[in-house]
Design a protein around this motif. Sequence first.
Motif, PDB file in Angstrom:
ATOM      1  N   SER A   1       0.849  -1.216   0.134  1.00  0.00           N
ATOM      2  CA  SER A   1       0.095   0.035   0.014  1.00  0.00           C
ATOM      3  C   SER A   1       0.641   1.279   0.071  1.00  0.00           C
ATOM      4  O   SER A   1       0.426   2.311   0.605  1.00  0.00           O
TER       5      SER A   1
ATOM      6  N   TRP B   1       3.807   3.546  -2.349  1.00  0.00           N
ATOM      7  CA  TRP B   1       4.524   3.575  -3.987  1.00  0.00           C
ATOM      8  C   TRP B   1       5.883   4.643  -3.740  1.00  0.00           C
ATOM      9  O   TRP B   1       5.560   5.794  -3.396  1.00  0.00           O
TER      10      TRP B   1
ATOM     11  N   GLU C   1      -4.361   2.236 -10.602  1.00  0.00           N
ATOM     12  CA  GLU C   1      -4.464   2.102  -9.105  1.00  0.00           C
ATOM     13  C   GLU C   1      -4.436   0.953  -8.499  1.00  0.00           C
ATOM     14  O   GLU C   1      -4.043   0.518  -7.452  1.00  0.00           O
ATOM     15  N   CYS C   2      -4.984  -0.069  -9.170  1.00  0.00           N
ATOM     16  CA  CYS C   2      -4.990  -1.495  -8.647  1.00  0.00           C
ATOM     17  C   CYS C   2      -3.323  -1.870  -8.561  1.00  0.00           C
ATOM     18  O   CYS C   2      -3.019  -2.480  -7.438  1.00  0.00           O
TER      19      CYS C   2
ATOM     20  N   LYS D   1      -0.489  -0.110  -8.243  1.00  0.00           N
ATOM     21  CA  LYS D   1       0.010   0.681  -7.279  1.00  0.00           C
ATOM     22  C   LYS D   1      -0.375   0.193  -5.966  1.00  0.00           C
ATOM     23  O   LYS D   1       0.451   0.370  -4.936  1.00  0.00           O
ATOM     24  N   SER D   2      -1.566  -0.316  -5.798  1.00  0.00           N
ATOM     25  CA  SER D   2      -2.109  -0.806  -4.488  1.00  0.00           C
ATOM     26  C   SER D   2      -1.284  -2.031  -3.838  1.00  0.00           C
ATOM     27  O   SER D   2      -1.303  -2.195  -2.551  1.00  0.00           O
TER      28      SER D   2
END
Length: 426
Positions: free
Chosen positions: A259, A261, A281-282, A284-285
């Motif tokens: 969670s 970056w 976004e997925c 990088k999560s």
Amino acid sequence: MDSPLQLGNENLSEEIKRQVPGPFTQFQRNFIQTVTLLGKLPTRVLHCKKPHAAVALLRIDQEAMKSLTADDEEDFLLSKVDLRRQQISQTVEEVQKVIHQLTTEISCQDSRFQAVPYRDTYNGNIKVLAPGHFLITVPVRGLAGYREAKEQRWRYYSLKGSQLSCPLRAPEGLQQWLQVEQFMKNMWQWHEADVNIEGDVVPAKVLQVFRKLVEKAITACHLSGKVSLLTSSSGVWVAVETSVCPVEIELAPTVEIPSAWPKKAQWPRCMKRWPSPQRVECVKSFGFNLLARSNYHWQLSFSQAEQVLLQQLDEDGGCRRQCFWALRQLTEDVWCPGGRPAITAHHLQMVLFWTCEKYPHLKDWQDFESAFPRLVRKLHKCVSQRFLKHYFVPKSNLLQSANASELDSLGQKLAFFLKNPQISVP
């Protein structure tokens, strides 16, 4: 067939008629003649849905390939890809049993290191860089709540703790320092002198501790006949004997940072259509990792993020993953074979991602025959220039330390393939 072929005392043509229905194509006639010269035609070959897959299983010589059309060559290559994936899966299965056993013992001896889990499905801790070369990340425990360091300072220490006359160079590219204070929660053991110098958790010292634990675990688990510790200038390497092939494995203690970056990974780039904002976004999560693979600097790794990109490549029905596996097959078997090759699966992954970003539309990935050479051209360009940017950290050149002569040899083979794109049997 013009004349019956004999296999021992049995009429081969009658046997084939019983097991393979329908008329024979010219390819099947040539194939049967070739295998007959070998003196054996296994039942599993006769039952193959595609004769090209049978050719791959038997590894027949170059002469048997002369009658292949372009479609035949594509089927032949992809059937070899399927066979290779089965072999790799078997090797991974054997390796992860051994590593799980070793790291479980290590975790009992030193709680800072966790056991590598055993999984029946994909294991994110195991990265197959080549058929005989694995990278396995060993998670560490007791460092949580990561935040990037705000202040930059020069380091003057040696690995023995003494001060140097001049400071160490600041880390670049995929490397960075790691201070124990960067974690809101940290176990007291990470402050100990066996891994810590002036507040920094130093990879080389972590590796020294870990190497001793691995050596003891091999003996404690009675694996001396199957596993051996290799001497290396940096890193912890072991050799494992498997039923498929011997495998050299780098074991890298890893700080997992979910969670978050890193600032160095300035991704995605502006005005790019691949992947979609939702997919970004997925990806990088899943965060990133820091690997102990060198003396002073921890290496940024995005293995989970990369795997998410790979898994979701062809949701539009394209052939990107198929092209990647075919590129990997030819690279590992024909163009750049070897135990620790200059170009690994990770390099090819980067080539794939950059190509997907440049060609984001489905129309560019609907036809294997036109899409596959595009990947080869990208690889050839990178090898010829000796420059391959990391997809998430473009300032890092992944070929900076690669063997120059191996790259030159690979470049020549790729150039020859692009001029005469025929698939040969290794």
